[in-house]
Design an enzyme around this catalytic site. Structure first.
Site, PDB file in Angstrom:
ATOM      1  CG  ASP A  59      -1.808   1.173   1.352  1.00 25.56           C
ATOM      2  OD1 ASP A  59      -2.161   1.748   0.318  1.00 25.56           O
ATOM      3  OD2 ASP A  59      -2.154   1.545   2.499  1.00 25.56           O
ATOM      4  CB  THR A  68       7.627   8.746 -12.033  1.00 27.01           C
ATOM      5  OG1 THR A  68       8.440   9.748 -12.648  1.00 27.01           O
ATOM      6  CG2 THR A  68       8.137   8.486 -10.621  1.00 27.01           C
ATOM      7  NE  ARG A 208      -5.378   3.143  13.773  1.00 22.64           N
ATOM      8  CZ  ARG A 208      -5.650   4.413  13.448  1.00 22.64           C
ATOM      9  NH1 ARG A 208      -5.247   5.397  14.216  1.00 22.64           N
ATOM     10  NH2 ARG A 208      -6.319   4.679  12.349  1.00 22.64           N
TER      11      ARG A 208
END
Length: 229
Positions: A59, A68, A208
């Site tokens: 991610d 790029t 979390r």
């Protein structure tokens, strides 16, 4: 059903990440590596996850000019990842270049639409438009599909709409999932795991609520029980 949980390894160092991976190894197949952990480990975390036969969602949200981002995508593809992402706001040509490079690869390439830390007020402040947030998300996702990518990172609140308009095979990967009674944190567009599954989410990214829990394995088991019911 398959286990749709992707655990976000939002840690500052390798040791904490390893501890979490080892603890959840029997329950979780896919782990997300974001900027914090990737940079702090020099990318070494990818090799560790591979050694544990785990799938990786990288991610890093590539967002730059097409050339790029193309070279960044080549790096990701060489790592034999399960999934990596780009920012849809990089535009059609950028995403098309990545899709062409990824053709024939086993890696899924998805695009970030709007971060789940943003809400309708943010859309007006940033873009000066009265368009609904869901409309902005659809427009970005529609360009992504035309470019040839596999799906999106979006809020679970938009997953059902995107599936209906862009097809059931259009992959939806959704953060902002919080178990019943869990803290919202810095996310604004949040839903419960059961709600997410009912509304077309293919993969739910949870950090979390699992990784900071006293018993992460128990939390995973409870989430799986909730969505299977």
């Amino acid at each position: 059903m398959k286990n749709p949980i992707i655990v976000a390894l939002d840690f500052p160092d390798m040791n904490q990440a390893k501890e979490c991976i080892d603890k959840l190894s029997s329950k979780i197949e896919i782990f997300k590596v974001g900027l914090e952990l990737f940079l702090n480990t020099g990318g070494e975390i990818l090799d560790y996850l591979r050694s544990k036969n785990k799938k990786v969602f990288l991610d890093l949200k590539f967002h730059d000019i097409p050339n790029t981002v193309l070279h960044a995508a080549k790096f990701a593809l060489a790592k034999d990842l399960f999934m990596f992402n780009v920012h849809t706001s990089g535009g059609y040509q950028m995403m098309k270049a990545v899709a062409k490079e990824a053709k024939g690869s086993k890696s899924l390439v998805i695009g970030v639409t709007l971060l789940t830390s943003l809400d309708q007020d943010d859309i007006f402040e940033m873009f000066g438009t009265e368009k609904k947030l869901s409309e902005v998300v659809f427009n970005l996702a529609n360009v992504l599909k035309k470019a040839g990518l596999n799906g999106v990172v979006c809020s679970a609140k938009e997953a059902k709409m995107l599936k209906e308009k862009l097809g059931n095979d259009f992959i939806t990967v959704c953060p902002g999932i919080r178990p019943q009674g869990g803290e919202q944190g810095d996310q604004k567009r949040v839903v419960t795991p059961a709600w997410a599954i009912k509304n077309g989410v293919d993969y739910m990214v949870i950090g979390r609520p699992i990784t900071k829990a006293k018993d992460p394995v128990l939390v995973v088991e409870e989430i799986l029980k909730e969505i299977n019911q």
